[in-house]
Scaffold this active site. Structure first.
Site: not given
Ligand code: C5P
Length: 299
Positions: A8, A91, A95-96, A98, A100-101, A133
């Site tokens: 995200k 990475p 802050g992307l 990853g 959590s996804s 998140d």
């Protein structure tokens, strides 16, 4: 079954206030993008998780924790088991989103594999226990996150917005907690930027640079060594502003189309960031579609 776990970007991230429970209330416009991990989920005799593409394994841990949480919540899986193989491309701790996804995809994938039939509300509740998140990634697409991140308002997605993501080298331990801990009252804002950006999506309009904002900017520059230098170098070579995603240090900028995104990657090739071209993804899972402006997780 093979699942894509999308990253995200936070187009806006405003920190509104510190709450009595130690968390912060947020307003953030988040969107899934095409940079993704792959998660293969198959039946097995026991619960096994493995990972490729990453030395450390906090992300595998989050997959394992998600699987264990589903087992304890439903009582299934302890007999049937599953093998979860994760190929990392997002990475970690940048802050992307990853990890959590990956965790949200584990819940959705095992719910299907084991036929545990949890509905959206139950999946979101389990997701919120794994991290603030994680609920967003149960569905993905475009949403405004509020509360500690677990209250979601679904928005019409941006279609085909190209982006360049630039990830500076980083290894700050316990990053999220440190960044939240470094916030000062001057970093807080009202949520108006997020409202404005969300209104653009409701009206099916594109976002412009002036709609982007992130309340972690000052704290991230202070906490991540070398971030400010990498940031100004990226802005200089690409001749446009870059914005922080989440608590950083990943940066992103808007591209006009795929060719423009590729051109910017070329310009960043000699810098010390790892750059990716990506586009917005309208929902993480075709099987979980909601009408625009559905509210998830509101009391
Ligand atoms: O919920 P999660 O485990 O992702 O949060 C990690 C830490 O980040 C929390 O313990 C808290 O210190 C901080 N946090 C916060 N406000 C949020 C989300 C996280 O202060 N909205």
């Amino acid at each position: 079954m093979l699942y894509r776990c999308y990253a995200k970007l936070n187009f806006t991230l405003e920190i509104l206030r510190l709450r009595d429970d130690g968390y912060h209330d947020l307003a953030s416009l988040v969107h899934t993008v095409s940079l993704a991990d792959d998660l293969r989920i198959e039946l097995a005799n026991e619960l096994l998780t493995r990972v490729e593409g990453l030395d450390i394994d906090p992300e595998t841990n989050l997959v394992a924790r998600a699987a264990e949480r589903l087992v304890s919540a439903t009582g299934r899986g302890s007999r049937v088991g599953a093998e979860l193989s994760l190929v990392k491309r997002i990475p970690a701790a940048a802050g992307l989103g990853g990890g959590s996804s990956d965790a949200a995809t584990t819940l959705v994938g095992l719910n299907a594999l084991w036929d545990t039939r949890l509905g959206l509300t139950d999946l979101v509740r389990l997701a919120a226990e794994l991290g603030s998140d994680v609920p967003f990634f149960i569905r993905g697409g475009a949403a405004v996150m509020r509360g500690r991140g677990d209250e979601l308002e679904v928005l019409p997605p941006l279609t085909g917005q190209w982006l360049v993501i630039a990830v500076p080298p980083h290894d700050v331990l316990d990053k999220t907690r440190r960044l939240y801990g470094s916030l000062q009252p001057s970093d807080f804002s009202s949520g108006a930027m997020t409202q404005q950006a969300a209104e653009r999506l409701r009206n099916h309009e594109q976002l412009l640079f002036d709609h982007l904002a992130n309340g972690f900017e000052r704290a991230a520059r202070a906490v991540f060594p070398g971030l400010s230098d990498a940031w100004s170098q990226a802005e200089q070579v690409c001749d446009r502003r870059f914005f922080l995603s989440g608590a950083g240090p990943a940066l992103f900028t808007l591209a006009t189309d795929r060719a423009d995104a590729r051109r910017q990657l070329g310009k960043l090739a000699d810098s010390n960031v790892v750059a990716h071209a990506a586009r917005t993804v309208k929902h993480a899972r075709a099987s979980l579609r909601f009408a625009p402006e559905t509210r998830i997780g509101y009391p």
